[in-house]
Design a protein around this motif. Structure first.
Motif: not given
Length: 244
Positions: A127-135, A105-111, A218-220
């Motif tokens: 890798a560590g975004g919000p704890t709901s999706d972890q980046g 999988t290649i992501y090019d947008k995540a906002k 994001g690291t819980q």
């Protein structure tokens, strides 16, 4: 889009472009965001969630901010774009069937917009975004090499790849996390077409998870992101299956 070229029997190529838009996601606004909204907006948003009381460290003060209540509400929105790809090739060899494949999988947008009217938070490459999706690490992949023999023996070798990333878009000074490879192997033997015994080892190289700064979103509440990185180290397993 799937493609199986006739000049290479057994080869299948697949590539899919995806775009996901979500609105009114169940999420928390965030305690700091609520406090900012209370002080910085004319409407005094979320002021009812700010808890004030006395503080023994401030003699005589009886209106000190002590905590902020946060709850799950339908408020956030998320937009994701990327590409999924897969290649598989199967062919007979050494009195058996071999299979080689890779999927990634290649992501090019995540906002994400945590609260309507707020600026979008760019989660791409973290890798560590919000704890709901972890980046959303920009590139991840899995590859497999397997063989199943006519004599009932089988073997599979797996390599899992996590691309270079950063710890969190909310960190004051984001830390770069190097890429990681995980190697795994599995062996099996089938007896009388009904019984299969198998054993394997995960994380053969005993690769340790990268260290994230404490309290990184994001690291819980851990020092790494278990959604991506192996936290157990080298591990062994064994078992059997019975077919009816």
């Amino acid at each position: 889009v799937a493609f199986s070229p006739k000049f290479v029997p057994g080869l299948t190529l697949t590539i899919d472009r995806f775009e996901i838009k979500l609105s009114d996601i169940i999420n928390t606004v965030g305690r700091q965001t609520k406090a900012n909204q209370c002080y910085d907006t004319v409407e005094r948003l979320f002021c009812e969630d700010l808890v004030r009381d006395t503080n023994p460290n401030v003699p005589g003060a009886n209106y000190v901010l002590t905590s902020v209540n946060d709850q799950l509400i339908n408020v956030a929105s998320l937009r994701i774009k990327g590409i999924d790809f897969e290649a598989r090739y199967g062919f007979p060899i050494a009195n058996g069937q071999a299979n080689v494949g890779i999927i990634g999988t290649i992501y090019d947008k995540a906002k994400q917009v945590a609260l309507p009217g707020q600026p979008a938070i760019d989660l791409l490459g973290f890798a560590g975004g919000p704890t709901s999706d972890q980046g959303f690490v920009k590139f991840t992949a899995n590859s497999n090499i397997g063989w199943t023999g006519d004599n009932g023996f089988g073997f599979n070798y797996n390599i899992r790849y996590i691309g270079k990333t950063k710890n969190s878009p909310f960190a004051t000074a984001p830390v770069t996390i190097g890429d990681r490879f995980y190697h795994n192997a599995r062996f099996s033997v089938r007896v009388e077409d009904r019984y299969q015994f198998f054993f394997g080892v995960d994380n053969i190289a005993n690769s340790q998870p990268p260290l994230f700064p404490s309290s990184t979103s994001g690291t819980q509440a851990l020092d790494t992101v278990p959604a991506y990185y192996d936290i157990f180290g080298r591990s062994f397993y064994a078992g059997f299956k019975v077919s009816y």
